[in-house]
Design a protein around this motif. Structure first.
Motif: not given
Ligand code: MEV
Length: 322
Positions: A19-20, A22-23, A132, A270
């Motif tokens: 997470e993060h 992946v943004v 995601m 998350g």
């Molecule tokens: C949220 O489940 C995961 C994050 O990587 C945000 C995203 O990917 O949109 C924090």
């Protein structure tokens, strides 16, 4: 004036790694959980949600999803997924509502089209983030994102803002995960924005994102070997990196630390800032007890929940007319 109900449900999700980062188009691994969001819609004279009159303009996701409707709707929602907890409640709402509306309007939509509609709604409401959560809540099962060496079936590729995410099916691992909810609501948008600001100010934050990507790729290899110990170690390492990024908090750290003696590894899952953590374990009862003793709410998740699907009847919402 009122039509028949059209009901759909979608699973929540949890992120094993990535997470993060992946943004920013880096790899991630995510699994659907067996907790679901159910949404029913029908034509109506006024917009209502769960029996209350609703101004859809104040609900960004819903405003976006209903933008092409020429009439009002009644809407019922029922969530087993803790809301604002990092388990994809908002993506599951967008996915199940997109499917229920398509059924009401007699429109065919493929899995990929529902995912794109759900992601657009998420992006419209949040202003940032990756596809995601929408992909996981629509497809169910397990997914990898941009994972080198992944042999799973390619599902779809999404491009936005110069970034690209390729999603592949992941065979759901036979492993036990326990989720611990801190009970603190923490929406995704502000956490993603916080990391973005940190990266703009500080190249160190960009290196942490690179490190999360490396740990995630190693985790993908560990999963392929079915190596629970290595995967757990990498999850804990990921938690440390996410803490450096500033998205953990005391209540999350407490639940992670309490779970570690009985787990292969544990981390927030998350966007952080509150919400949930996840532990990989074969001592689920002890982890649940440890989470409870620190004031959290544990769930032993059955992984690989089915993706978005139609349901035979609307949820029974107290006080709302079915
Ligand atoms: C949220 O489940 C995961 C994050 O990587 C945000 C995203 O990917 O949109 C924090």
């Amino acid at each position: 004036m009122r039509g028949d109900w059209h009901t759909a449900s979608a699973p929540g999700k949890f992120v094993i790694l990535g997470e993060h980062s992946v943004v920013y188009g880096r790899p991630a691994i995510t699994l659907a959980a067996d907790l679901r969001m159910t949404v029913a819609v029908r034509r109506s004279a006024w917009n209502t949600m769960n029996g209350e009159k609703l101004d859809f303009r104040r609900q960004a996701h819903i405003r976006h999803l209903t933008r092409n409707l020429r009439h009002a709707i009644d809407m019922l929602t029922y969530s087993e997924i803790p809301v604002g907890s990092g388990m994809g409640s908002s993506a599951a709402l967008s996915a199940s509502m997109a499917m229920a509306l398509a059924s009401m309007e007699d429109r065919e939509m493929s899995e990929e089209q529902i995912m794109r509609e759900a992601y657009d709604a998420e992006f419209y409401a949040q202003g940032n983030g990756s596809p995601m959560d929408a992909s996981s809540c629509v497809h169910g099962g397990g997914l990898t994102v941009n994972m080198p060496g992944s042999e799973g079936r390619r599902l779809w590729t999404v491009e936005r803002g110069g970034r690209r995410w390729e999603f592949r099916d992941l065979e759901v691992p036979r492993m036990t995960f326990v989720i611990g909810n801190t009970g603190i609501r923490a929406p995704t948008g502000p956490q993603v924005a916080k990391v973005h600001r940190y990266m703009e100010r500080n190249s160190f934050a960009c290196e942490v994102i690179d490190d999360i990507a490396d740990v995630t790729i190693e985790g993908g290899n560990a999963l392929r070997r079915n190596d629970v110990e290595a995967l757990g170690r990498l999850m804990t390492q990921d938690h440390k990196l996410l803490s450096i990024l500033g998205v953990s908090c005391d209540p999350l750290n407490k639940l992670v630390n309490a779970s570690l003696p009985y787990s292969y590894g544990a981390k927030l899952t998350g966007s952080g800032g509150g919400g949930c953590m996840v532990a990989l374990t074969d001592r689920a009862e002890q982890v649940c007890e440890a989470i409870r003793s620190r004031g959290g709410t544990p769930y032993v998740v059955r992984t690989g929940g089915k993706g978005v699907s139609m349901e035979p009847s609307p949820p029974d919402v107290p006080g709302a007319d079915r």
